[in-house]
Scaffold this motif. Structure first.
Motif, PDB file in Angstrom:
ATOM      1  N   ALA A  18      -2.488   4.513   1.267  1.00  6.28           N
ATOM      2  CA  ALA A  18      -2.998   3.791   0.049  1.00  6.28           C
ATOM      3  C   ALA A  18      -2.203   3.923  -1.003  1.00  6.28           C
ATOM      4  O   ALA A  18      -1.908   3.046  -1.718  1.00  6.28           O
ATOM      5  CB  ALA A  18      -4.635   4.369   0.018  1.00  6.28           C
ATOM      6  N   HIS A  19      -1.780   5.158  -1.271  1.00  6.27           N
ATOM      7  CA  HIS A  19      -0.803   5.580  -2.364  1.00  6.27           C
ATOM      8  C   HIS A  19       0.508   4.508  -2.267  1.00  6.27           C
ATOM      9  O   HIS A  19       0.836   4.149  -3.398  1.00  6.27           O
ATOM     10  CB  HIS A  19      -0.787   6.991  -2.534  1.00  6.27           C
ATOM     11  N   ARG A  20       0.981   4.645  -1.277  1.00  5.91           N
ATOM     12  CA  ARG A  20       2.286   4.029  -1.207  1.00  5.91           C
ATOM     13  C   ARG A  20       2.218   2.461  -1.294  1.00  5.91           C
ATOM     14  O   ARG A  20       3.025   1.742  -1.676  1.00  5.91           O
ATOM     15  CB  ARG A  20       3.004   4.311   0.164  1.00  5.91           C
ATOM     16  N   LEU A  21       1.026   2.028  -0.817  1.00  2.00           N
ATOM     17  CA  LEU A  21       0.646   0.428  -0.997  1.00  2.00           C
ATOM     18  C   LEU A  21       0.291   0.006  -2.259  1.00  2.00           C
ATOM     19  O   LEU A  21       0.629  -0.868  -2.712  1.00  2.00           O
ATOM     20  CB  LEU A  21      -0.357   0.162  -0.041  1.00  2.00           C
ATOM     21  N   HIS A  22      -0.337   0.932  -2.938  1.00  4.72           N
ATOM     22  CA  HIS A  22      -1.241   0.556  -4.226  1.00  4.72           C
ATOM     23  C   HIS A  22      -1.000   1.486  -5.271  1.00  4.72           C
ATOM     24  O   HIS A  22      -1.838   1.333  -6.263  1.00  4.72           O
ATOM     25  CB  HIS A  22      -2.728   0.583  -3.860  1.00  4.72           C
ATOM     26  N   ASP A  23      -0.105   2.419  -5.043  1.00  2.84           N
ATOM     27  CA  ASP A  23       0.122   3.334  -6.190  1.00  2.84           C
ATOM     28  C   ASP A  23      -1.129   3.978  -6.630  1.00  2.84           C
ATOM     29  O   ASP A  23      -1.741   4.544  -5.847  1.00  2.84           O
ATOM     30  CB  ASP A  23       0.884   2.601  -7.172  1.00  2.84           C
ATOM     31  N   GLU A  24      -1.547   4.005  -8.059  1.00  2.22           N
ATOM     32  CA  GLU A  24      -2.811   4.496  -8.310  1.00  2.22           C
ATOM     33  C   GLU A  24      -3.891   3.690  -8.857  1.00  2.22           C
ATOM     34  O   GLU A  24      -4.675   3.626  -9.704  1.00  2.22           O
ATOM     35  CB  GLU A  24      -2.402   5.566  -9.634  1.00  2.22           C
ATOM     36  N   ASN A  25      -3.589   2.461  -8.150  1.00  2.00           N
ATOM     37  CA  ASN A  25      -4.752   1.281  -8.193  1.00  2.00           C
ATOM     38  C   ASN A  25      -5.539   1.142  -7.111  1.00  2.00           C
ATOM     39  O   ASN A  25      -5.220   0.882  -5.771  1.00  2.00           O
ATOM     40  CB  ASN A  25      -3.983  -0.077  -8.706  1.00  2.00           C
ATOM     41  N   PRO A  26      -6.865   1.094  -7.120  1.00  5.63           N
ATOM     42  CA  PRO A  26      -7.520   1.186  -8.743  1.00  5.63           C
ATOM     43  C   PRO A  26      -7.977   2.443  -8.760  1.00  5.63           C
ATOM     44  O   PRO A  26      -8.554   2.990 -10.031  1.00  5.63           O
ATOM     45  CB  PRO A  26      -8.938   0.210  -8.373  1.00  5.63           C
ATOM     46  N   ILE A  27      -7.626   3.492  -7.914  1.00  7.02           N
ATOM     47  CA  ILE A  27      -7.936   5.017  -8.197  1.00  7.02           C
ATOM     48  C   ILE A  27      -6.869   5.856  -8.054  1.00  7.02           C
ATOM     49  O   ILE A  27      -5.600   5.297  -7.321  1.00  7.02           O
ATOM     50  CB  ILE A  27      -9.080   5.463  -7.005  1.00  7.02           C
ATOM     51  N   ASN A  28      -6.858   6.943  -8.190  1.00  2.84           N
ATOM     52  CA  ASN A  28      -5.726   8.013  -7.743  1.00  2.84           C
ATOM     53  C   ASN A  28      -6.085   8.475  -6.257  1.00  2.84           C
ATOM     54  O   ASN A  28      -6.533   9.133  -5.914  1.00  2.84           O
ATOM     55  CB  ASN A  28      -5.871   9.335  -8.716  1.00  2.84           C
ATOM     56  N   TRP A  29      -5.156   7.669  -5.368  1.00  2.00           N
ATOM     57  CA  TRP A  29      -5.308   8.004  -4.051  1.00  2.00           C
ATOM     58  C   TRP A  29      -5.246   9.473  -3.677  1.00  2.00           C
ATOM     59  O   TRP A  29      -5.986  10.058  -2.648  1.00  2.00           O
ATOM     60  CB  TRP A  29      -4.606   6.931  -3.155  1.00  2.00           C
ATOM     61  N   ARG A  30      -3.949   9.786  -4.226  1.00  2.00           N
ATOM     62  CA  ARG A  30      -3.625  11.173  -3.573  1.00  2.00           C
ATOM     63  C   ARG A  30      -4.623  12.282  -4.000  1.00  2.00           C
ATOM     64  O   ARG A  30      -4.697  13.264  -3.473  1.00  2.00           O
ATOM     65  CB  ARG A  30      -2.217  11.462  -4.267  1.00  2.00           C
ATOM     66  N   LYS A  31      -5.421  12.002  -5.040  1.00  3.01           N
ATOM     67  CA  LYS A  31      -6.516  12.968  -5.437  1.00  3.01           C
ATOM     68  C   LYS A  31      -7.509  13.174  -4.474  1.00  3.01           C
ATOM     69  O   LYS A  31      -8.124  14.117  -4.385  1.00  3.01           O
ATOM     70  CB  LYS A  31      -7.038  12.441  -6.853  1.00  3.01           C
ATOM     71  N   LEU A  32      -7.409  12.082  -3.677  1.00  2.00           N
ATOM     72  CA  LEU A  32      -8.849  12.210  -2.456  1.00  2.00           C
ATOM     73  C   LEU A  32      -7.969  12.883  -1.280  1.00  2.00           C
ATOM     74  O   LEU A  32      -9.035  13.144  -0.432  1.00  2.00           O
ATOM     75  CB  LEU A  32      -8.897  10.715  -2.165  1.00  2.00           C
ATOM     76  N   GLN A  33      -6.961  13.413  -1.355  1.00  2.00           N
ATOM     77  CA  GLN A  33      -6.622  14.453  -0.487  1.00  2.00           C
ATOM     78  C   GLN A  33      -7.134  15.956  -0.491  1.00  2.00           C
ATOM     79  O   GLN A  33      -7.479  16.895   0.396  1.00  2.00           O
ATOM     80  CB  GLN A  33      -5.098  14.528  -0.356  1.00  2.00           C
ATOM     81  N   ASP A  34      -7.829  16.020  -1.819  1.00  2.00           N
ATOM     82  CA  ASP A  34      -8.771  16.951  -2.123  1.00  2.00           C
ATOM     83  C   ASP A  34      -9.965  17.195  -1.568  1.00  2.00           C
ATOM     84  O   ASP A  34     -10.866  16.225  -2.059  1.00  2.00           O
ATOM     85  CB  ASP A  34      -8.611  17.513  -3.652  1.00  2.00           C
ATOM     86  N   THR A  35     -10.449  17.589  -0.600  1.00  2.00           N
ATOM     87  CA  THR A  35     -11.663  17.513  -0.178  1.00  2.00           C
ATOM     88  C   THR A  35     -12.937  17.971  -0.763  1.00  2.00           C
ATOM     89  O   THR A  35     -14.028  17.349  -0.820  1.00  2.00           O
ATOM     90  CB  THR A  35     -11.943  18.118   1.351  1.00  2.00           C
ATOM     91  N   VAL A  36     -12.525  19.021  -1.551  1.00  2.00           N
ATOM     92  CA  VAL A  36     -13.550  19.495  -2.669  1.00  2.00           C
ATOM     93  C   VAL A  36     -13.969  18.167  -3.422  1.00  2.00           C
ATOM     94  O   VAL A  36     -15.238  17.973  -3.817  1.00  2.00           O
ATOM     95  CB  VAL A  36     -13.172  20.505  -3.263  1.00  2.00           C
ATOM     96  N   TYR A  37     -12.916  17.398  -3.911  1.00  2.00           N
ATOM     97  CA  TYR A  37     -13.052  16.364  -4.788  1.00  2.00           C
ATOM     98  C   TYR A  37     -13.854  15.305  -4.212  1.00  2.00           C
ATOM     99  O   TYR A  37     -14.763  14.711  -4.858  1.00  2.00           O
ATOM    100  CB  TYR A  37     -11.833  15.985  -5.550  1.00  2.00           C
ATOM    101  N   VAL A  38     -13.442  15.093  -3.067  1.00  2.00           N
ATOM    102  CA  VAL A  38     -14.020  13.792  -2.116  1.00  2.00           C
ATOM    103  C   VAL A  38     -15.833  14.377  -2.185  1.00  2.00           C
ATOM    104  O   VAL A  38     -16.785  13.439  -2.078  1.00  2.00           O
ATOM    105  CB  VAL A  38     -13.492  14.028  -0.781  1.00  2.00           C
ATOM    106  N   ARG A  39     -16.159  15.710  -1.685  1.00  2.00           N
ATOM    107  CA  ARG A  39     -17.532  16.038  -1.692  1.00  2.00           C
ATOM    108  C   ARG A  39     -18.359  15.767  -3.159  1.00  2.00           C
ATOM    109  O   ARG A  39     -19.505  15.364  -2.950  1.00  2.00           O
ATOM    110  CB  ARG A  39     -17.472  17.485  -1.185  1.00  2.00           C
ATOM    111  N   GLU A  40     -17.436  15.909  -4.092  1.00  2.00           N
ATOM    112  CA  GLU A  40     -18.163  15.820  -5.400  1.00  2.00           C
ATOM    113  C   GLU A  40     -18.528  14.158  -5.401  1.00  2.00           C
ATOM    114  O   GLU A  40     -19.501  13.856  -6.073  1.00  2.00           O
ATOM    115  CB  GLU A  40     -17.310  16.176  -6.706  1.00  2.00           C
TER     116      GLU A  40
END
Length: 293
Positions: free
Chosen positions: A93-115
């Motif tokens: 998703a990051h390579r296709l869309h960069d940070e649009n509409p969200i920061n895709w690489r931040k979703l690699q943090d599962t703690v953040y996903v649970r939040e």
């Protein structure tokens, strides 16, 4: 998507109309070999949920959400090229869309996903603190502890569903003569002990005393009624195909009903679709069991 389908021919035909298919998988399955795309089919191996370098959560069949320990398999040299499913999808998703509409690489943090889950899905609020508390929890709003329901008057609304009247077909429905020896029973298909979805880990089923996958579980009275013997090899015929060299296993199953493992049994029938639920008839399929010798 392929092997779980009750009509494998239809599944193969439908998947072959897709230009490109990406299979994200932890183990090989039948779809990787038969459910191929029109142009290209890519198999992308990932860690399973118990091998991930990060912690994940699972929801049990009893409504409990619990935190899994981080796996250790990612530390092994032969697994050094594998990544988790979360990392794979978010990196694409990051390579296709960069940070649009969200920061895709931040979703690699599962703690953040649970939040995010806690903020998005009602009843999952406790998942935002599970990394600190380590405590499993039940999902709010799913368990009724008192007879009060989310209706205008607070009372449950009950409906009577009439049971359909089923009748077994004649032998002629299977393309055989009425004087052909054998028995017509209702087939139910299911998974074995040591099987997850269509992925088989062990061929035997200890719970049902079935020593391998090519068995049919039948009631002892049905076995005698048909003139069979336990462990005899028979042919099982449905409205779409047949299975040969199937071993009869006598067990705790009601009369006029039989059981065979899926996805092997899917070749037997073209499952009719229930008009109300849209569910294919995996659990009530007439079959004819007979011996060709």
């Amino acid at each position: 998507m392929y092997a779980a389908n009750p009509d494998l021919h239809q599944a193969k035909q439908a998947l072959s109309q897709i230009e490109t298919i990406f299979y994200v998988a932890t183990k090989p399955n039948l779809g990787h070999f038969h459910g191929l795309a029109k142009q290209q089919t890519l198999i992308l191996p990932v860690f399973n949920r118990f091998e991930n370098p990060h912690q994940t959560t699972t929801e049990s069949g009893n409504n409990f959400v619990r935190l899994n320990d981080a796996g250790k398999s990612h530390l092994q040299p032969h697994n050094s090229d594998l990544i988790s499913e979360v990392e794979l999808i978010t990196e694409i998703a990051h390579r296709l869309h960069d940070e649009n509409p969200i920061n895709w690489r931040k979703l690699q943090d599962t703690v953040y996903v649970r939040e995010l889950i806690a903020k998005t899905i009602p009843g999952y609020e406790k998942i935002s603190t599970i990394d600190k508390t380590k405590e499993e929890f039940t999902i709010a709003g799913r368990i009724f502890e008192e007879p009060k329901f989310p209706t205008s008057d607070g009372k449950a609304r009950m409906f009577v569903t009439p049971l359909p009247q089923f009748a077994l077909p004649n032998k002629s429905a299977f393309g055989v003569q009425e004087n052909q020896s054998g028995i017509i029973v209702i087939l139910g298909t299911g998974r074995s002990y040591g099987q997850h979805n269509t992925v088989v880990y062990r061929s035997e089923d200890k719970y049902r005393n079935m020593p391998h996958r090519h068995c049919i579980l039948m009631n002892i009275l049905d076995i005698k009624k048909a003139g069979f013997q336990e462990h005899q090899r028979v042919t099982v015929k449905g409205n779409a195909g047949e299975l040969e060299n199937i071993e009869i296993i006598g067990g705790a199953i009601r009369e006029s009903v039989a059981f065979i493992f899926y996805p092997e049994a899917n070749v037997l029938f073209k499952a009719k679709i229930d008009p109300k639920s849209g569910t294919p008839a995996y659990k009530r399929v007439p079959i004819f069991v007979y011996s060709k010798t």
